[in-house]
Design a protein around this motif. Structure first.
Motif, short mmCIF file in Angstrom:
data_model
loop_
_atom_site.label_atom_id
_atom_site.label_comp_id
_atom_site.label_asym_id
_atom_site.label_seq_id
_atom_site.Cartn_x
_atom_site.Cartn_y
_atom_site.Cartn_z
N UNK A 169 12.68 -9.99 -9.35
CA UNK A 169 13.31 -8.72 -8.98
C UNK A 169 12.40 -7.52 -9.19
N UNK A 170 11.62 -7.59 -10.25
CA UNK A 170 10.69 -6.49 -10.58
C UNK A 170 9.67 -6.32 -9.46
N UNK A 171 9.11 -7.44 -8.94
CA UNK A 171 8.15 -7.38 -7.83
C UNK A 171 8.82 -6.87 -6.56
N UNK A 172 10.05 -7.33 -6.31
CA UNK A 172 10.78 -6.85 -5.13
C UNK A 172 10.97 -5.33 -5.20
N UNK A 173 11.36 -4.85 -6.40
CA UNK A 173 11.60 -3.42 -6.59
C UNK A 173 10.32 -2.62 -6.34
N UNK A 174 9.19 -3.10 -6.88
CA UNK A 174 7.92 -2.38 -6.70
C UNK A 174 7.51 -2.37 -5.23
N UNK B 136 5.96 5.59 1.55
CA UNK B 136 5.26 5.83 2.81
C UNK B 136 4.00 5.01 3.01
N UNK B 137 3.76 4.03 2.12
CA UNK B 137 2.58 3.18 2.29
C UNK B 137 2.80 2.23 3.46
N UNK B 138 1.70 1.96 4.20
CA UNK B 138 1.75 0.87 5.17
C UNK B 138 1.73 -0.44 4.38
N UNK B 139 2.15 -1.57 4.99
CA UNK B 139 2.07 -2.85 4.26
C UNK B 139 0.66 -3.13 3.74
N UNK B 140 -0.38 -2.76 4.51
CA UNK B 140 -1.76 -2.99 4.05
C UNK B 140 -2.07 -2.16 2.80
N UNK B 141 -1.66 -0.88 2.82
CA UNK B 141 -1.90 -0.01 1.65
C UNK B 141 -1.11 -0.53 0.44
N UNK B 142 0.14 -0.92 0.70
CA UNK B 142 0.97 -1.39 -0.41
C UNK B 142 0.38 -2.66 -1.04
N UNK C 138 3.92 -12.49 -8.25
CA UNK C 138 3.89 -11.03 -8.09
C UNK C 138 3.52 -10.65 -6.66
N UNK C 139 2.42 -11.23 -6.15
CA UNK C 139 1.98 -10.88 -4.79
C UNK C 139 3.01 -11.32 -3.76
N UNK D 108 9.35 -7.78 -0.92
CA UNK D 108 10.01 -6.49 -1.15
C UNK D 108 9.59 -5.44 -0.14
N UNK D 109 8.28 -5.47 0.23
CA UNK D 109 7.77 -4.50 1.21
C UNK D 109 8.53 -4.64 2.52
N UNK D 110 8.77 -5.90 2.93
CA UNK D 110 9.45 -6.10 4.20
C UNK D 110 10.98 -6.04 4.07
N UNK D 111 11.47 -6.30 2.85
CA UNK D 111 12.93 -6.29 2.65
C UNK D 111 13.46 -4.90 2.34
N UNK D 112 12.52 -3.92 2.16
CA UNK D 112 12.94 -2.58 1.76
C UNK D 112 14.10 -2.10 2.61
N UNK D 113 15.17 -1.73 1.96
CA UNK D 113 16.30 -1.21 2.71
C UNK D 113 17.33 -2.27 3.09
N UNK D 114 17.00 -3.56 2.93
CA UNK D 114 17.96 -4.60 3.33
C UNK D 114 18.88 -4.97 2.17
N UNK D 115 18.29 -5.22 0.97
CA UNK D 115 19.12 -5.59 -0.19
C UNK D 115 19.86 -4.36 -0.68
#
Lengths: 239, 108
Positions: free
Chosen positions: A31-36, A44-50, A152-153, A159-166
């Motif tokens: 959950x911690x990794x998902x949250x980060x 506002x990071x792109x997936x590559x930046x994140x 973690x990775x 989490x980056x792609x799930x942002x806003x879904x959970x």
């Protein structure tokens, strides 16, 4: 020496035992990794930046703590100083666990140091002090570090792609707190350790107003001092 | 929001600010060791640090002490379960159940 004895003390045996000991603790990372991951996306990071930040920095607390400053265009020195303050506890962990790497080469030590997290420290500390065989110790420690890195990775990416879904109402981030409790409870069964935890936790609440979350570092130092004092007092009483 | 190349400089410096504190003493190891007294004291670091992270998290709501709140109740339940039973998954199940149950019972 019996073959079973040899096997029990080798690298592979260390890996196996380390994995079994660490697996339940590592659940709290998810959950911690998902949250980060979600937080970096909402900054506002792109997936590559994140993922770049995730691989280069590899420190959840420092990542979450510096994100608001990055979003605010804060000066570079303030961002780095804040990150450093959030990581100061690792200096204590690193010094504490360093004797556990006796007989292990410098290259491995850099890798092990890079992979040092709260969970690896808590699970490995006693074993690294007690066991003699350096290969067993390296295996036991490395599997916790590598497994942490992979989990973690993978789950930050999720989490980056799930942002806003959970939905936020699931409070998944609380599982990280439970994971820390699961680490803390067996430690606090020794009286001086309990004193260290109570003083550390209490001071962190009282000192929460200190800037840059320095209150946490101060509270850790007070907790250590209190535990050490309690140990001396206990020895005097039983002597 | 758009970020320029300086974002990557931030990442690299933050990475150094993470790896150097983590690896410092581990790498120096043989050449530099802490006095035994300090080492004994440092055994208390993990318990103190874990508590310093957990206690404010469960005791504070919006920055002020709140002795009756769902997170604290869930944390106490998780502590009791972890102290009583050795099953490593049970504290997660019970803790989350208490947290979500109380939040459902007392919304807002």
């Amino acid at each position: 020496m019996q073959p079973s004895d040899f096997e029990r003390h080798g690298f592979a045996a260390g890996v196996r035992e380390g994995f079994v000991a660490f697996l339940p603790v590592s659940v709290g990372l998810i959950p911690w990794a998902l949250v980060v991951g979600m937080a970096m996306t909402s900054a506002g990071f792109t997936p590559l930046q994140a993922m770049g930040m995730n691989i280069i920095v590899f420190a959840g607390t420092a990542q979450l703590g510096t994100l608001p400053l990055i979003v605010d265009n804060a000066p570079l020195w303030l961002i780095v100083t804040t990150g450093l303050a959030l990581n100061l506890r690792f200096l204590i962990f690193s010094a504490g666990i360093a004797p556990g790497f006796r007989g292990i080469g410098t290259g491995w030590r850099w890798l092990c140091g890079h992979l040092l997290t709260d969970g690896s420290f808590a699970v490995c500390y006693d074993k690294l002090m007690q066991v003699d065989n350096p290969r067993w110790r390296l295996g036991f420690y490395l599997v916790t570090g590598v497994w942490t890195w992979l989990l973690w990775q993978a789950f930050t990416l999720a989490g980056i792609f799930a942002a806003g879904i959970v939905p936020k109402s699931w409070s998944l981030e609380f599982m990280a707190t439970i994971a820390l409790i699961v680490l803390l409870v067996p430690m606090a069964k020794a009286r001086p350790m309990l004193v260290a935890a109570l003083v550390g936790g209490g001071s962190a609440v009282l000192l929460r107003g200190m800037p840059l979350r320095l209150g946490i570092v101060t509270a850790i130092c007070l907790g250590i001092a209190a535990g050490f004092a309690a140990e001396h007092w206990q020895e005097k009483k039983t002597a | 929001m758009n970020y320029d190349a300086s974002l990557w400089l931030i990442f690299i410096l933050l990475g150094l600010a993470t790896t150097l504190p983590r690896a410092g003493f581990i790498v120096l190891g043989n050449r530099f060791s802490l006095p035994p007294t300090l080492q004994r004291a440092l055994r208390y670091a993990p318990a103190a640090a874990l508590a310093a992270i957990v206690v404010p998290d469960v005791l504070l709501v919006g920055g002020s002490v709140e002795p009756i709140n769902p997170k604290l109740a869930a944390a106490i339940a998780a502590i009791l379960v972890a102290a009583r039973w050795r099953n490593p998954w049970l504290p997660f199940i019970v803790g989350m159940a208490v947290l979500l149950g109380l939040k459902a019972l007392f919304p807002g």
